[in-house]
Design an enzyme around this catalytic site. Sequence first.
Site: not given
Length: 312
Positions: A43, A237, A280, A295
């Site tokens: 989305l 963020d 993330d 990661d």
Amino acid sequence: MNKNVLLSSVIALSSLVSLSAEAALFTNTYAKTKYPIVLVHGLFGFSKIGNAVDYFYQVPADLKNNGAVVFTPQVAAVNSNEARGEQLLTKVQDILAISGAAKINLIGHSQGGPTARYVAGVIPTRVASVSTIAGVHKGTPVADVLLGLADMSKFTEKLVFSITEGIGGLVDGVSSEGGYSQDARASLTSLSTKGSLAFNAKFPAGVPSTACGEGTDKNGQKFYSWMGTSQATNPLDPLEPFLILASAAFLGEDNDTLVGRCSSHFGKVIKDNYAWNHLDEVNQVFGLRGVLSADPVDVLRQHANRLKLAGL
């Protein structure tokens, strides 16, 4: 030994080592799957913004550097699973024709999960595997809350749908492969608990039969899933406050701010509690995540190797 001969030998050996190292970079096959990998956005998603920023940030380049053939098609940022699925189906058929591959491996994030499942259900013989990252397989209370708010009055209906379609239209407008119409009600209905159950009745492959179990492979296809269950991961963020607000809809259930842990389960569950929030999981925004978290680029590379070892 003559000093000149010795020096020449050392230089030649150094050159050989250097050439071998360079050759290794171009022949890395760690992520070289048998079939191409197709990454499917969720989305408010896109293929690229400004022909530079990937939705799966830094992932396509890393996979290609490790031998994979990768495609990142775009579908509508805001629409139903079925509408997005049809759009993806057209792109997949083009990919199959261009690449000459017999099958593809689909990897979808968020709503990209059911979007990929649609294609796998329509052309099962051409899809080797479906992997989902925080796929919305049994709905999300965030969509339930927004639909409930929209149904309260004409004003709230216009507010919810206008904002949702406005964001989708903005993303579509700045993306490299835009031009799609947006449908907020269709999208939120697909992502709701009721809408997801209806979709699962049509495309049940890989969906667990229990509330928080694992699904099984079907039609010769392999199914996998993983996700994170964190909310606040990096104060830098800029989108994190909005994600944290959305997570309130879960009322304590494990979630990544937009998808619940059990709702993400599909096929073989690789891991369902990475220290990631919803963005993330695809290495957004610009790789900002928890300092000690895994990661996501590494995780996707490792999954490509998993597909390779499975003969996919």
